[in-house]
Structure formats: structure tokens, C-alpha cells
Design a protein around this motif. Structure first.
Motif, PDB file in Angstrom:
ATOM      1  N   UNK A 243       0.822  -1.204   0.000  1.00  0.00           N
ATOM      2  CA  UNK A 243       0.000   0.000   0.000  1.00  0.00           C
ATOM      3  C   UNK A 243       0.861   1.261   0.000  1.00  0.00           C
ATOM      4  N   UNK A 244       1.912   1.275   0.794  1.00  0.00           N
ATOM      5  CA  UNK A 244       2.817   2.431   0.824  1.00  0.00           C
ATOM      6  C   UNK A 244       3.421   2.684  -0.554  1.00  0.00           C
ATOM      7  N   UNK A 245       3.849   1.616  -1.198  1.00  0.00           N
ATOM      8  CA  UNK A 245       4.457   1.756  -2.520  1.00  0.00           C
ATOM      9  C   UNK A 245       3.447   2.257  -3.549  1.00  0.00           C
ATOM     10  N   UNK A 246       2.234   1.715  -3.506  1.00  0.00           N
ATOM     11  CA  UNK A 246       1.199   2.122  -4.470  1.00  0.00           C
ATOM     12  C   UNK A 246       0.832   3.590  -4.297  1.00  0.00           C
ATOM     13  N   UNK A 247       0.631   4.027  -3.066  1.00  0.00           N
ATOM     14  CA  UNK A 247       0.234   5.420  -2.818  1.00  0.00           C
ATOM     15  C   UNK A 247       1.318   6.380  -3.290  1.00  0.00           C
TER      16      UNK A 247
ATOM     17  N   UNK B   9       4.333  12.704  -2.878  1.00  0.00           N
ATOM     18  CA  UNK B   9       4.999  11.450  -3.230  1.00  0.00           C
ATOM     19  C   UNK B   9       6.315  11.300  -2.470  1.00  0.00           C
ATOM     20  N   UNK B  10       7.131  12.353  -2.466  1.00  0.00           N
ATOM     21  CA  UNK B  10       8.408  12.285  -1.765  1.00  0.00           C
ATOM     22  C   UNK B  10       8.217  12.210  -0.245  1.00  0.00           C
ATOM     23  N   UNK B  11       7.194  12.885   0.265  1.00  0.00           N
ATOM     24  CA  UNK B  11       6.924  12.818   1.699  1.00  0.00           C
ATOM     25  C   UNK B  11       6.597  11.381   2.117  1.00  0.00           C
ATOM     26  N   UNK B  12       5.727  10.718   1.342  1.00  0.00           N
ATOM     27  CA  UNK B  12       5.384   9.323   1.652  1.00  0.00           C
ATOM     28  C   UNK B  12       6.623   8.442   1.574  1.00  0.00           C
ATOM     29  N   UNK B  13       7.436   8.627   0.517  1.00  0.00           N
ATOM     30  CA  UNK B  13       8.644   7.828   0.372  1.00  0.00           C
ATOM     31  C   UNK B  13       9.614   8.035   1.520  1.00  0.00           C
ATOM     32  N   UNK B  14       9.737   9.274   1.982  1.00  0.00           N
ATOM     33  CA  UNK B  14      10.649   9.570   3.087  1.00  0.00           C
ATOM     34  C   UNK B  14      10.137   8.972   4.394  1.00  0.00           C
ATOM     35  N   UNK B  15       8.842   9.062   4.630  1.00  0.00           N
ATOM     36  CA  UNK B  15       8.265   8.512   5.863  1.00  0.00           C
ATOM     37  C   UNK B  15       8.420   6.993   5.899  1.00  0.00           C
ATOM     38  N   UNK B  16       8.198   6.340   4.760  1.00  0.00           N
ATOM     39  CA  UNK B  16       8.317   4.876   4.707  1.00  0.00           C
ATOM     40  C   UNK B  16       9.746   4.450   5.030  1.00  0.00           C
ATOM     41  N   UNK B  17      10.721   5.201   4.532  1.00  0.00           N
ATOM     42  CA  UNK B  17      12.116   4.903   4.848  1.00  0.00           C
ATOM     43  C   UNK B  17      12.723   3.777   4.044  1.00  0.00           C
ATOM     44  N   UNK B  18      12.129   3.470   2.886  1.00  0.00           N
ATOM     45  CA  UNK B  18      12.644   2.400   2.022  1.00  0.00           C
ATOM     46  C   UNK B  18      13.491   3.031   0.919  1.00  0.00           C
ATOM     47  N   UNK B  19      14.777   2.695   0.870  1.00  0.00           N
ATOM     48  CA  UNK B  19      15.631   3.275  -0.157  1.00  0.00           C
ATOM     49  C   UNK B  19      15.261   2.821  -1.572  1.00  0.00           C
TER      50      UNK B  19
ATOM     51  N   UNK C 117      12.272   2.231  -2.678  1.00  0.00           N
ATOM     52  CA  UNK C 117      11.089   3.023  -3.005  1.00  0.00           C
ATOM     53  C   UNK C 117      11.477   4.469  -3.284  1.00  0.00           C
ATOM     54  N   UNK C 118      12.336   5.040  -2.444  1.00  0.00           N
ATOM     55  CA  UNK C 118      12.721   6.441  -2.631  1.00  0.00           C
ATOM     56  C   UNK C 118      13.447   6.636  -3.955  1.00  0.00           C
ATOM     57  N   UNK C 119      14.352   5.731  -4.296  1.00  0.00           N
ATOM     58  CA  UNK C 119      15.064   5.870  -5.555  1.00  0.00           C
ATOM     59  C   UNK C 119      14.147   5.666  -6.756  1.00  0.00           C
ATOM     60  N   UNK C 120      13.151   4.805  -6.618  1.00  0.00           N
ATOM     61  CA  UNK C 120      12.167   4.637  -7.693  1.00  0.00           C
ATOM     62  C   UNK C 120      11.415   5.942  -7.938  1.00  0.00           C
ATOM     63  N   UNK C 121      11.020   6.601  -6.867  1.00  0.00           N
ATOM     64  CA  UNK C 121      10.312   7.872  -6.990  1.00  0.00           C
ATOM     65  C   UNK C 121      11.221   8.949  -7.582  1.00  0.00           C
ATOM     66  N   UNK C 122      12.458   9.020  -7.099  1.00  0.00           N
ATOM     67  CA  UNK C 122      13.378  10.062  -7.557  1.00  0.00           C
ATOM     68  C   UNK C 122      13.704   9.903  -9.036  1.00  0.00           C
TER      69      UNK C 122
ATOM     70  N   UNK D  33      10.526  -1.807  -7.098  1.00  0.00           N
ATOM     71  CA  UNK D  33       9.420  -2.191  -6.228  1.00  0.00           C
ATOM     72  C   UNK D  33       9.545  -3.642  -5.757  1.00  0.00           C
ATOM     73  N   UNK D  34      10.177  -4.484  -6.554  1.00  0.00           N
ATOM     74  CA  UNK D  34      10.489  -5.831  -6.076  1.00  0.00           C
ATOM     75  C   UNK D  34      11.460  -5.756  -4.905  1.00  0.00           C
ATOM     76  N   UNK D  35      12.510  -4.930  -5.038  1.00  0.00           N
ATOM     77  CA  UNK D  35      13.494  -4.789  -3.964  1.00  0.00           C
ATOM     78  C   UNK D  35      12.896  -4.124  -2.737  1.00  0.00           C
TER      79      UNK D  35
END
Length: 397
Positions: free
Chosen positions: A143-147, A198-208, A210-215, A256-258
Motif C-alpha cells: 500500500x505504501x508503494x502504491x500510494x 509522493x516524496x513525503x510518503x517515500x521519506x516517511x516509509x524509509x525504504x531506499x 522506493x525512494x530511488x524509484x520515486x526520484x 518495487x520488487x526490492x
């Protein structure tokens, strides 16, 4: 009778039974406002109008649609003269909300939203190794990744519309910016807000991952659309295709697999056989989407100097290149699925890709190239095949 606003006017002649008779020589053409006000003043006296002048008073000041008749009825019954709540259009607010939702729905390009959500869920399932992996932490991680990804998706498609307003007036006049439903300021606010979210959610989740996918999606999506020196990569057909391939085929599959494999499950980063297949297959599919999306837009692209493959090679040639690439991908998928050690997965993968390949070939043979609506409909059919593939990918084992 004197009035500073209305002037002086004579009393009407003829009084019968205490009621003024309007059949006299009242100068209606000279004092229409005074006449209307005099009539209203008489009509609000309780019972006066009904008692004295049942038949010989002509209808005055009638408004179209019956609104004035309702006013007179309220006055005669002694009720207040304000409009009742049901006098207003009760659908006004609901209609405005529906229009706003519809405009945002079109602005978000729903076929890309569905594709993004479905691809993340599908790729996440590739990381599942046993039934106990279906835990609350897995579903919350998905859910975090999808949002976060959907917020970034809206940024990318919104920025593309901001950069293509004039082109979309020719190619896609139904989009909110092209049709004038959204101002540039409104669209810019939406785009900026969703990129930040999008970046706020990625930062809160703390998954690198996910963050690099967004960036990376942010960088490529911006470079693809924005009209700045050295950017607006969509002007180059090859670079535009590479951008879409990088996002849809590589970033989505691997990152997203990682995210699920390392951040959610805490396992070491590995590239499994199903993941390699999904990346390779979606590379073909992403190239097809990159090529096919320009086929119905040839008129606007040619007018505004976008040198797409469709502008250079023509609609029919690019169309059949796309069909050939997809049929090759389906053939490889059938061959790959036939080597599966799981009988149920083997049968589903082989039969599923065979059916999709046949559907594609049959529909391609009946396309009317003279109809833009038919070409656009076929493009949406390509996206439906894209969705169907993500339903089959988790079964590749």
C-alpha cells in the motif's frame, strides 16, 4: 401620490365594491413599475385580492416558469416572501462536485494510474515465497508503494499536459487544460502538490528502493516533458521510448520488487528468474506503448514539430511494428512458461499468453486506419493487454 423614484401618477378610475377597477385609462406604458408595485401592495392584504377582484384583475408581472405565481400564493396566504430552500437547484452543488471529480479523473489519465497500481501489486507478489508471507506488514508495504507511486504518476502525467497544452488542443481536446476547465495555475498547483506528497510518503516509509524509484521517475518524467534547454526529451523518438522503457520496464520491476524483498521482508537482494522474465517482457511492452501512443496523435505532433516515429514512418508501418514486437513477446512468454516445473503455472502461463496473442492478432486485422477513434480505442486495448500481463506475471514460477 408622490414618489421621488417613480414620479407622480394618477389614481385609477372606477371603484367598485371597495376594489380598484383596472379597466380604466391607467397609463401603463408610462408607469409600468408603479403599476406593478401598486398591484403587489394590494395583493398582500389578507384576503383582499380574492374577495374584491376575483375575475377582472389581469395577471401582471408574471415571470416565466411560474416563480411569480408561487410568490403571489405565498403573499395571499400570509407566508414569508423569501424563497424556500427547494426553490433553488438542489443539484447545483452535487453537479459542481461531479464536474470537479470528472475533470481530475481525466487529468490523472486513469489508464496510467491503473497500470501503475496493477504493476506494483504484481511485482510485489513475485517476492512472495510462501503463504506466511501474506502478512499485515506485506500488505502495508504494498500500500505504501502504491500510494507513493500514484502520487508521482499524477505529477508526471500532469506535467506532460502542462507542457503540451497547444498540442492537446489538437490531439486530446477533452483534457481539462486543453478544454479550459483547468487554468495553468490550477494544474501547476495540483502537479506540485502531488510531487511533494509522493516524496513525503517515500521519506516517511524509509525504504531506499522506493525512494530511488520515486526520484528516478521524477527526473525522467520531468526531462521527458518540460520545455527547457537540453530537456523535453519527447521531441526525440528514441530518447522518449527509452524514458518510458526505463520507468515502466526497469524501475517498476526492479525497485518495487526490492522494496518488498529487502525493506518489507528483510531478505537479501536477489534477481529471481520470474523477475528477469517480467523485466524482459515489459521492456517489449514499454517500447510498444511508447511507439503506439503517438499513432493517434500524428496530426498534432506533425503540426508542432514532434518528430515521433509515427510522423517519420507513417501510422501503418509503426502499427505493424508494434504488433510484431508484442507477438514476439508472447511467443517468448509461451516458450518460457513451458519450462516451468509447476504444472498449474505452466498451463496457465502458456494458455494465457496464447489467448492474448490471438486476441491481439485478430483485432489488429480489423483496424480502420481512417478513424482516429478506432486507433485510440486500439491503444486502450493495448493497455488492457498490459493489465492482463500483470495478472499472469505472478504465476510465472
Amino acid at each position: 401620490m408622490e414618489s421621488l423614484l417613480l414620479g407622480r401618477f394618477p389614481e385609477p378610475r372606477g371603484i367598485s365594491n371597495g376594489c380598484r377597477n383596472w379597466g380604466g385609462d391607467f397609463p401603463k406604458d408610462r408607469f409600468p413599475i408603479a403599476e406593478a408595485l401598486w398591484f403587489r401592495g394590494r395583493s398582500i392584504s389578507k384576503g383582499y385580492h380574492a374577495k374584491c377582484c376575483p375575475t377582472n384583475v389581469p395577471e401582471r408581472n408574471q415571470f416565466q416558469g411560474g416563480r411569480q405565481r408561487k410568490w403571489n400564493a405565498n403573499a395571499a396566504s400570509g407566508q414569508p416572501l423569501e424563497s424556500k430552500p427547494d426553490d433553488y437547484d438542489s443539484n447545483g452543488v452535487i453537479g459542481s462536485v461531479k464536474s470537479a471529480v470528472d475533470a481530475f479523473y481525466r487529468f490523472s489519465r486513469p489508464h496510467t494510474v491503473i497500470g501503475t497500481a496493477l504493476s506494483i501489486v504484481s511485482v510485489s507478489l513475485l517476492a512472495v515465497e510462501k503463504m506466511t508471507d501474506f502478512s499485515p506488514i506485506f500488505f502495508s508495504g504494498v500500500l505504501e508503494a502504491v500510494v507513493a507511486a500514484l502520487f508521482m504518476n499524477i505529477y508526471i502525467v500532469g506535467l506532460n499536459q502542462l507542457s503540451d497544452i497547444d498540442i492537446d488542443k489538437v490531439n486530446k481536446p477533452y483534457l481539462p487544460l486543453a478544454s479550459g476547465e483547468y487554468s495553468v495555475g490550477t494544474a501547476a498547483l495540483i502537479v506540485s502538490t502531488f510531487s511533494i506528497l509522493s516524496f513525503v510518503v517515500g521519506w516517511i516509509v524509509g525504504s531506499w528502493p522506493l525512494f530511488w524509484a520515486l526520484f528516478l521517475s521524477f527526473v525522467l518524467g520531468t526531462a521527458y516533458s518540460i520545455n527547457l534547454p537540453m530537456l523535453r526529451w519527447k521531441r526525440s523518438a528514441v530518447v522518449a521510448a527509452m524514458c518510458i522503457l526505463a520507468v515502466r520496464a526497469v524501475i517498476v520491476q526492479l525497485a518495487f520488487f526490492l522494496h518488498i524483498q529487502t525493506h518489507v521482508f528483510g531478505r537479501p537482494a536477489v534477481f529471481t528468474r520470474p523477475l528477469i522474465f517480467a523485466t524482459a517482457f515489459m521492456s517489449f511492452f514499454s517500447v510498444v506503448i511508447a511507439l503506439f501512443k503517438d499513432i493517434p496523435d500524428i496530426e498534432g505532433d506533425r503540426t508542432f514539430g514532434i518528430r515521433s516515429f509515427t510522423v517519420r514512418l507513417g501510422q501503418k508501418r509503426v502499427f505493424w511494428i508494434c504488433i510484431a514486437l508484442l507477438e514476439m513477446a508472447y511467443a517468448v512468454a509461451i516458450l518460457f512458461g513451458s519450462f516451468s516445473s509447476n504444472l498449474w503455472c505452466k498451463a496457465t502461463t502458456v494458455i494465457g499468453h496464447l489467448i492474448l496473442g490471438l486476441l491481439l492478432w485478430v483485432r489488429a486485422g480489423s483496424l480502420d486506419f481512417g478513424s482516429k477513434a478506432a486507433i485510440t480505442s486500439f491503444y486502450m486495448f493495448i493497455w488492457q493487454l498490459f493489465y492482463a500481463e500483470y495478472l499472469l506475471i505472478p504465476l510465472v514460477r
